[in-house]
Scaffold this motif. Structure first.
Motif, PDB file in Angstrom:
ATOM      1  N   UNK A  32       0.933  -1.322   0.161  1.00  0.00           N
ATOM      2  CA  UNK A  32       0.031   0.041  -0.068  1.00  0.00           C
ATOM      3  C   UNK A  32       0.982   1.284   0.035  1.00  0.00           C
ATOM      4  N   UNK A  33       1.994   1.305   0.730  1.00  0.00           N
ATOM      5  CA  UNK A  33       2.755   2.634   0.844  1.00  0.00           C
ATOM      6  C   UNK A  33       3.527   2.708  -0.477  1.00  0.00           C
ATOM      7  N   UNK A  34       4.098   1.662  -1.219  1.00  0.00           N
ATOM      8  CA  UNK A  34       4.600   1.677  -2.152  1.00  0.00           C
ATOM      9  C   UNK A  34       3.556   2.308  -3.340  1.00  0.00           C
ATOM     10  N   UNK A  35       2.541   1.639  -3.436  1.00  0.00           N
ATOM     11  CA  UNK A  35       1.458   2.240  -4.457  1.00  0.00           C
ATOM     12  C   UNK A  35       1.037   3.562  -4.243  1.00  0.00           C
ATOM     13  N   UNK A  60       2.068   5.976 -10.078  1.00  0.00           N
ATOM     14  CA  UNK A  60       1.200   7.170 -10.617  1.00  0.00           C
ATOM     15  C   UNK A  60      -0.275   6.882 -10.121  1.00  0.00           C
ATOM     16  N   UNK A  61      -0.645   5.595  -9.756  1.00  0.00           N
ATOM     17  CA  UNK A  61      -1.705   5.522  -9.395  1.00  0.00           C
ATOM     18  C   UNK A  61      -2.106   6.160  -7.925  1.00  0.00           C
ATOM     19  N   UNK A  62      -1.046   6.096  -7.211  1.00  0.00           N
ATOM     20  CA  UNK A  62      -1.024   6.866  -5.701  1.00  0.00           C
ATOM     21  C   UNK A  62      -1.211   8.604  -6.021  1.00  0.00           C
ATOM     22  N   UNK A  63      -0.328   8.853  -7.080  1.00  0.00           N
ATOM     23  CA  UNK A  63      -0.394  10.067  -7.092  1.00  0.00           C
ATOM     24  C   UNK A  63      -1.671  10.697  -7.652  1.00  0.00           C
ATOM     25  N   UNK A  64      -2.151   9.866  -8.460  1.00  0.00           N
ATOM     26  CA  UNK A  64      -3.546  10.247  -8.992  1.00  0.00           C
ATOM     27  C   UNK A  64      -4.470  10.536  -7.855  1.00  0.00           C
ATOM     28  N   UNK A  65      -4.421   9.331  -7.037  1.00  0.00           N
ATOM     29  CA  UNK A  65      -5.444   9.337  -5.743  1.00  0.00           C
ATOM     30  C   UNK A  65      -5.565  10.666  -4.896  1.00  0.00           C
ATOM     31  N   UNK A  94       2.007  10.257 -17.070  1.00  0.00           N
ATOM     32  CA  UNK A  94       2.283   9.067 -17.741  1.00  0.00           C
ATOM     33  C   UNK A  94       3.902   9.048 -18.183  1.00  0.00           C
ATOM     34  N   UNK A  95       4.421  10.416 -18.427  1.00  0.00           N
ATOM     35  CA  UNK A  95       5.794  10.644 -19.132  1.00  0.00           C
ATOM     36  C   UNK A  95       6.704   9.961 -17.974  1.00  0.00           C
ATOM     37  N   UNK A  96       6.256  10.377 -16.674  1.00  0.00           N
ATOM     38  CA  UNK A  96       7.339   9.783 -15.827  1.00  0.00           C
ATOM     39  C   UNK A  96       7.053   8.406 -15.192  1.00  0.00           C
ATOM     40  N   UNK A  97       6.391   7.680 -15.862  1.00  0.00           N
ATOM     41  CA  UNK A  97       5.982   6.356 -15.039  1.00  0.00           C
ATOM     42  C   UNK A  97       6.236   5.451 -16.286  1.00  0.00           C
ATOM     43  N   UNK A  98       6.927   4.200 -15.432  1.00  0.00           N
ATOM     44  CA  UNK A  98       7.156   2.837 -16.312  1.00  0.00           C
ATOM     45  C   UNK A  98       6.650   1.812 -15.584  1.00  0.00           C
ATOM     46  N   UNK A  99       5.359   1.440 -16.341  1.00  0.00           N
ATOM     47  CA  UNK A  99       4.418   0.236 -15.721  1.00  0.00           C
ATOM     48  C   UNK A  99       3.968   0.992 -14.451  1.00  0.00           C
ATOM     49  N   UNK A 100       3.671   2.231 -14.374  1.00  0.00           N
ATOM     50  CA  UNK A 100       3.065   2.549 -13.528  1.00  0.00           C
ATOM     51  C   UNK A 100       3.901   3.268 -12.193  1.00  0.00           C
TER      52      UNK A 100
END
Ligand SMILES: Nc1ncnc2c1ncn2[C@@H]1O[C@H](COP(=O)(O)OP(=O)(O)OP(=O)(O)O)[C@@H](O)[C@H]1O
Ligand SMILES: Nc1ncnc2c1ncn2[C@@H]1O[C@H](COP(=O)(O)OP(=O)(O)OP(=O)(O)O)[C@@H](O)[C@H]1O
Ligand SMILES: [Mg+2]
Ligand SMILES: [Mg+2]
Lengths: 336, 323, 507, 336
Positions: free
Chosen positions: A193-196, A201-206, C359-365
């Motif tokens: 959870x911490x890593x995500x 990007x998923x976390x950042x978007x959250x 998306x520019x700064x992510x690789x596989x999220x």
């Protein structure tokens, strides 16, 4: 690159290495409260409190709600709330312990619990993001419906694990490096959870979706899909929690997880996550949860009577929060 | 009804067990039960504690009562870790706590299983509890006989259960239905409440609306019965016979009133907790039960469910618990 | 003439910032005193101290010869200081009248007298030239300009000696500013002192009597005559350097291929049948009055608003799929209300800048946070965002710097087309010139820009081509060089009697 | 001046006369859902549903939570939340039924209940506004502590009303104009709540405090004091609810009002009040509550079992909210 040139001197860049320090400062009040509780434990019940077996007990107890709390942290940072966690966990545990499912063995049971949890979460998420329902109401409806369904499926009976599936029980009663495997499951979920939350990007978007959904949308984030996924994630955590509770109780039951939603939300909020979304940390939530668990443990060890426990618990919550507020205020002064 | 001065702890006078009551070796008895959020469970906790206090050789160690299985497991774990000499456990759910009780037994700690039973006999040394099925049967027989006497054909019989997800509720309902069947009757409507006064009131007031004429009503629990009676009075209904469950002092006083709809209650006495603590002490000290021939405490003891009516209520009043 | 209000040696510190470090400021009765300064100079902070919303760390405030100490906004109101805040301070769920009289309601024993309040509010609104705003209407349903009018009505509702206006014209259209000025003149004629903050120098020239300039939390100059001080002097006092308040030269070279093509765009109830195109390297300006539907057109183009019609970027259709697809195809929108629509106020500057290009700064999220920070820092430097601290929460930046952060979000991400909705609202002269240069620089790199601005000179000065929007339709289209301010104002305000303006082909 | 030229015609401002109509339209979905339930009742149980006594039962059932819901509406419009309502009601009922209090007769008991409720509410409010605690946590602490205190005071027993105080019971079993007095109490609280919310400065300021606390502060409103008073008001309602529950059950008990907070919050939110504060109506909350009460009533009249009730309840919540959302959307069209 040329970052050093634009940094103000006195204020070091909070890089990965320093994150810990900042985290610690942010949670100073919580850590203090936890330490205080530990001291109380050492003073009042020195011979039982600091034993390994007691610490294992505390961690094992924290594991179920702990896993749920991780999912809840995501949902709340994302600007929502999930009241259905306890009920979804119960439903997942019941579904996974039906005779039909049990006949396929423990692996299928685990998969079943996780899928049921995730599915229920995604459904709540769908109602919220595409059906535009208020999260409170949508997940309340899910709470009610999931408990009802769990009662129906189990015919309101407790469903025992079949002897063939005792591998699941080993998750709780077995020992790996001196700890029951469910503690590792808990730890793994927290770390994941911490890593995500902090490294993807998923976390950042959250954070963006919870902090300012309009801005997130205009920045090209699919806010609805993300919201749905957040509830799916919470449901996934409920599924994992269902596995833990099955291991601990050797049963699936529609009564599992009653009022877990309150405990989980309280832990998240005590941990400094705002109910309005956009801010919060996994670490804080887990600290909040450990405080609650430790309070319970201390009460048990001290043999306090329930009514006094409740009163004391209320006071401790207030004190912990005021402590935290003080430590926060000294960092960011506010105008009157 | 906590307004009356506390009646003496309801446990039989230690007459024949005199020999067993002499102080023996010092034992620690752990105790774990669900949250005392209603009268019956509260009476259980109080009885256990009061009984333990009467023995100088018993150190009583109760743990935080909780309605969360997960927490009760931890509570028992901590008692095992504290190496108590005996455990008295009233589990939230026998099946869900079976594993931890088994662990206690395996660790050599005798477990006295109170009321809600563990499915695995290896998990406990002795079980003592009420007879839920028998309760239903007693209530069914009382109602069946009363209605037969009045010659009611096709009666409306209403049942207000306690918490529906508890096995004990299901046992009670089964006993009730089975007994009614012998009279050719069946339950017309069944709803569950939460063992609390307030849920008793709301369920009952709705049920009274659903059935404009009722012949008999069995309410599983005298605690929620206070609320059920309030709803009945509020609706001004008295055309039926009501039977209670558990045997609270309040219900008994109600039975004493000639104009009350509550005609009887079937016992499920919390005095079992006093007995359970006594048994735990005997087991831990390696003693048997004085009246019995055997050297050891028996493996299981089922209390009889008695029917209290206006005729015999005087005898039971001292045993009634204040809800 | 004696000074009505005197503030001396005002110091205000925020954690990590010294917003004011010794400001002197004085205002006379019956004058319009303009307060000028760059974004972040401390203007709003100073007037918040005057309004009792902040307590000064040092310094004194003297009002009518008496030294006063204000514990909170009620004290200031009681002393006769009314304030129109820069951030709209209205309650959406209440009616116009209730907002106007919030805190000093018409009431008897706590019971509101709504009829009296509505009547009084209607009178105030009429005085402000807006009799069409109903006092019973919910404020949340008003457009930003309407809200600004309600804020002004609230300030007038107090019997104030000093009225402070923090950028009141930022959300107003040309003719509405005129109405505002009329009211200000009425007030000063009655001896009320008006403190007026604006970044538009023309306004200061027109309405102001004296000017005080703040720079970096200090008084750079006080009591300059508003009409006669040369612009160059004011600007150099504000910025500490010489800034040419001129628009960068237009490109003369031919524009590239069509970047954006809009055909027959219709937003129900707002606009219908709008068609236009933007070419690479071109700035197309939308001129129109507040409420003419320019924002909606931009949002519809961006996929953020339900509409019919066709939109193409580089010949590829952008419909269905919404904003995400628009962003993917290379569009970027800097929306009109930056706080509500663009910024994560609690998050750091860096994170705000990279929000549109994750998306520019992510690789596989997985985020490459080092590169993310480096790029953000690059933009902070390029746009001269101050303070240049990527970790500072955006909330604590001044308005102009926040606007730059929004622009930076899209600059970082190599856009094909930028939609800029009021990009200079609340931005100071210096920063404005920089923004103009930045925007022009973008087009030099081949980006197309759709520019919305309520300031006609800005549209004329910056755009290559201008579309005039009236009531949701394009009523005129011409090269900016062929238009002047009067012509545009004529076009946007033309009466509805079947005006003879013919649509002219573009270019 | 020339301002009329800058407003597009065809888009009129909603004037005063129309506000009422809008208000009515706002609750269209709720009224529709209520009507639908009534139809279901008339079709499935015609002989019992539409009787006076059944309607009285529904109203009497709704009275307790109804009164609490009024207070909750204020708190939520004011930007807060009150989880302690059920527990505070329980505490008030216990305090009012102690032997000591009962000896002074019913009037003192009522005053006692109301004072205890208000006092507890003010205490929560104090922690929130002056202690800067998050409302969720402060009232959760109050929940826990109030239950504990109630258990202590009552020694976990149900406290019966003494025969001398049966005047209180008449509130529930007596009849005035064919209705039990508690229904009038309920109605009076609703009307008073509506008047205060819509016709007094206190009510209007509540919207300001919840909708934009910063603006409220700048307008000279003492936001902290107002916030504290809101919780005091909620506590007052809990005190009144305690009187009703004492009348209905003839008891005071620490178990009263379990989970009322969820029901009350759900009713408020279904009624269209936003959890973020600043918007909402008393009427909507009461409609929401009546829907819930009617659902339960219908289920029991139809003899449905609780598991099925739960599932159906979940579905009905979803449908009611989606209906309402549809009626809202048709009024103010939004972007996708
Ligand atoms: N609440 C706050 N916390 C921290 N810093 C603040 C706060 N309010 C203002 N500041 C800082 O104080 C300085 C002055 O800000 P202020 O808003 O007064 O500028 P301004 O002159 O009004 O600018 P603008 O023209 O952009 O409105 C800025 O550096 C700003 O970042
Ligand atoms: N969400 C909405 N709901 C109802 N009406 C709206 C909404 N958004 C905008 N409007 C109305 O639509 C009209 C067009 O507004 P728009 O913001 O597009 O004007 P604009 O030309 O961009 O002016 P501005 O200079 O204020 O940006 C206005 O009358 C406004 O009140
Ligand atoms: Mg400013
Ligand atoms: Mg606009």
């Amino acid at each position: 690159m040329t970052n050093h040139s634009i940094r103000r001197p006195g204020r070091p860049y909070t890089g990965a290495g320093l994150l810990g320090a900042v985290g610690r400062a942010r949670h100073l009040g919580l850590v203090a409260a936890l330490a205080l509780l530990a001291v109380v434990g050492l003073v009042t019940v020195p011979e039982t409190f600091a034993t390994t077996s007691n610490l294992v007990t505390v961690l094992a107890l924290a594991a179920t709600i702990g896993v749920i709390t991780v999912g809840m942290t995501f949902v709340i940072i994302g600007g929502g709330i999930d009241l259905s966690v306890g009920a979804v966990m119960a439903l997942a545990s019941v579904w996974a312990t039906t005779l039909a499912t049990q006949s396929y063995g423990p692996v299928v049971m685990v998969i079943c619990a996780v899928l049921v949890g995730t599915g229920a979460g995604l459904l709540s998420g769908f109602l919220i993001s595409y059906g535009r329902m208020v999260p409170f109401i949508a997940t309340l409806a899910m709470l009610v419906a999931a408990r009802g369904l769990a009662e129906r499926m189990s015919d309101r009976r407790t469903q025992l694990l079949q002897p063939g599936n005792s591998a699941l029980v080993d998750l709780s009663s077995g020992r790996v490096l001196g700890l029951p495997p469910i503690v590792f499951v808990f730890a793994a979920v927290v770390v994941a959870g911490w890593v995500v939350l902090n490294r993807t990007t998923f976390g950042r978007r959250t954070y963006a979706v919870g902090g300012n959904p309009e801005a997130a949308k205009l920045a090209g984030i699919d806010v609805r899909k993300h919201t749905m996924l957040l509830y799916g994630l919470s449901g996934l955590c409920c599924g994992i929690a269902a596995v833990i509770i099955m291991a601990r109780t050797t049963t699936g039951s529609s009564t599992h997880g009653d009022l877990y939603e309150l405990d989980a939300i309280a832990a998240v909020i005590i941990g400094g996550t705002l109910l309005t979304g956009g801010r919060g940390t996994i670490g804080g939530s887990i600290l909040g949860l450990l405080i609650f668990t430790l309070i319970t443990n201390l009460f048990i060890l001290n043999g306090l009577n329930t009514s006094d426990q409740l009163i004391a618990k209320g006071l401790i919550i207030v004190i912990a929060v005021l402590l935290q507020r003080r430590s926060l205020r000294s960092r960011t002064q506010r105008d009157p | 009804t906590g307004n009356e001065p506390q009646a003496a702890v309801s446990s039989p006078a230690p007459a024949a067990t005199e020999g067993n009551d002499v102080p023996g070796e010092k034992v620690v008895i752990g105790f774990s039960a669900p949250a005392a959020d209603h009268g019956w469970i509260a009476a259980i906790a109080k009885n256990a504690e009061a009984t333990a206090k009467r023995y100088g050789d018993v150190e009583f160690r109760p743990v935080q009562p909780t309605n969360d299985v997960n927490q009760q497991i931890s509570a028992v774990e901590s008692l095992i870790a504290a190496k108590v000499n005996a455990l008295v456990i009233l589990p939230n759910d026998g099946q869900q706590l079976n594993q931890i009780a088994r662990r206690a037994s395996d660790a050599g700690i005798p477990v006295v299983n109170l009321d809600r039973v563990f499915p695995d006999k290896l998990s406990y040394r002795t079980w003592i509890g009420g007879d839920n099925y028998g309760m239903g049967v007693a209530a069914g027989h009382y109602i069946g006989a009363a209605l037969k006497e009045k010659n009611v054909a096709d009666p409306v019989i209403v049942e207000i259960q306690g918490i529906a997800t508890l096995p004990l509720t299901q046992d009670r309902s089964k006993g009730f239905a089975d007994a009614l069947k012998t009279y050719g009757f069946r339950v017309t409507a069944q709803q569950d409440a939460q063992f609390t006064v307030e849920t008793g009131t709301s369920v009952a007031s709705n049920l009274l609306q659903a059935h404009k004429k009722i012949d008999a009503l069995w309410n599983h629990d005298d605690d929620q019965g206070v609320g059920v009676l309030a709803a009945i009075n509020e609706a001004g209904r008295n055309e039926f016979v009501m039977v209670g469950g558990a045997g609270s002092a309040n219900a008994m006083r109600e039975i004493q009133k000639p104009d009350s709809v509550l005609k009887a209650t079937v016992t499920y006495s919390p005095s079992m907790a006093s007995s359970a603590v006594k048994l735990a002490r005997l087991i831990a000290q390696g003693k048997g039960m004085g009246d019995l021939v055997e050297n050891q405490v028996p493996q299981s003891i089922t209390l009889a469910s008695e029917t209290i009516t206006r005729e015999n209520v005087e005898r039971y009043l001292p045993l009634g618990f204040e809800s | 003439m004696s000074e009505l209000l005197v503030m001396r040696g005002i110091v205000k510190r925020f954690p990590g910032v010294r917003a004011l470090s010794g400001v002197d400021f004085s205002v006379r009765a019956g004058e319009v005193h303009c307060l000028l300064g760059q974004n972040g100079a401390g203007k709003s902070t100073l007037i918040k101290i005057l309004a009792g919303a902040h307590r000064p760390d040092e310094g004194t405030v003297t009002l009518g010869g008496e030294q006063v100490r204000m514990a909170g906004p009620p004290d200031a109101i009681r002393l006769g200081v009314a304030t129109i805040y820069q951030e709209l301070d209205l309650v959406d769920g209440l009616s116009v009248a209730e907002n106007v009289f919030l805190g000093h309601e018409h009431a008897t024993f706590g019971f509101t007298r709504r009829r009296a309040a509505n009547r009084a509010a209607a009178a105030l609104l009429a005085r402000l030239g807006h009799p069409e705003i109903s006092p019973a209407m919910e404020v949340g349903r008003l457009a930003p300009a309407g809200k600004q009018v309600v804020s002004m009505a609230r300030a007038l509702s107090h019997d104030a000696r000093v009225i402070v206006m923090d950028e009141p014209s930022a959300a107003l259209a040309h003719d509405e500013v005129r109405g505002l000025f009329r009211v200000i003149r009425e007030l000063t004629a009655q001896g009320v002192a008006v403190v007026y903050i604006s970044h538009r120098l023309e306004e200061i020239r027109e309405i102001g009597d004296r000017v005080t300039v703040l720079k970096d939390g200090r008084t750079a100059a006080a009591g300059l005559p508003a009409r006669d001080t040369p612009t160059g002097r004011i600007v150099s006092l504000m910025t500490g350097r010489k800034v040419e308040y001129v628009f960068p030269p237009r490109r003369v070279a031919a524009f590239g291929a069509e970047v954006l093509r809009v055909e027959d765009l219709t937003v129900p109830g707002v606009c219908s049948g709008v068609s236009f195109s933007v070419r690479a390297g071109e700035i197309v300006g939308l001129a129109g009055l507040v409420g003419s539907g320019r924002t909606e057109i931009a949002e519809a183009v961006y996929g953020a608003r339900g509409s019919t019609g066709r939109v193409y970027v580089d010949g590829r259709p952008v419909r269905r799929g919404g904003v995400k697809r628009a962003v993917k195809l290379g569009m970027g929108l800097a929306p009109e209300e930056r706080k509500a629509q663009a910024l994560l106020l609690e998050e750091s500057l860096a994170r705000n800048i990279t929000l549109g290009s994750l998306p520019r700064y992510s690789r596989l999220g997985w985020l490459d946070r080092r590169r993310e920070r480096a790029d953000a820092a690059g933009q902070i430097k390029a746009l001269d965002i101050r303070p240049p601290d990527p970790d500072r929460p955006v909330r604590t930046l001044s308005g102009g710097n926040q606007q730059k952060a929004v622009l930076a979000r899209w600059l970082i991400n190599g856009r094909r087309l930028l939609l800029l909705d009021e990009p200079t609202r609340g931005v100071d002269v210096g920063a404005r010139a920089e923004l103009y240069a930045v925007i022009r620089g973008l087009t030099d790199a081949g980006i197309g820009v759709l520019l919305i601005s309520s300031e006609v000179p800005e549209v004329l000065g910056l755009a290559d081509r201008v579309l005039v929007i009236r009531e949701g339709a394009v009523v005129h289209q011409a090269d900016a060089a062929d238009l002047d301010e009067h012509r545009v104002l004529d076009l946007v305000m033309a009466a509805q009697d079947g005006t003879p303006h013919k649509e002219e082909p573009g270019d």
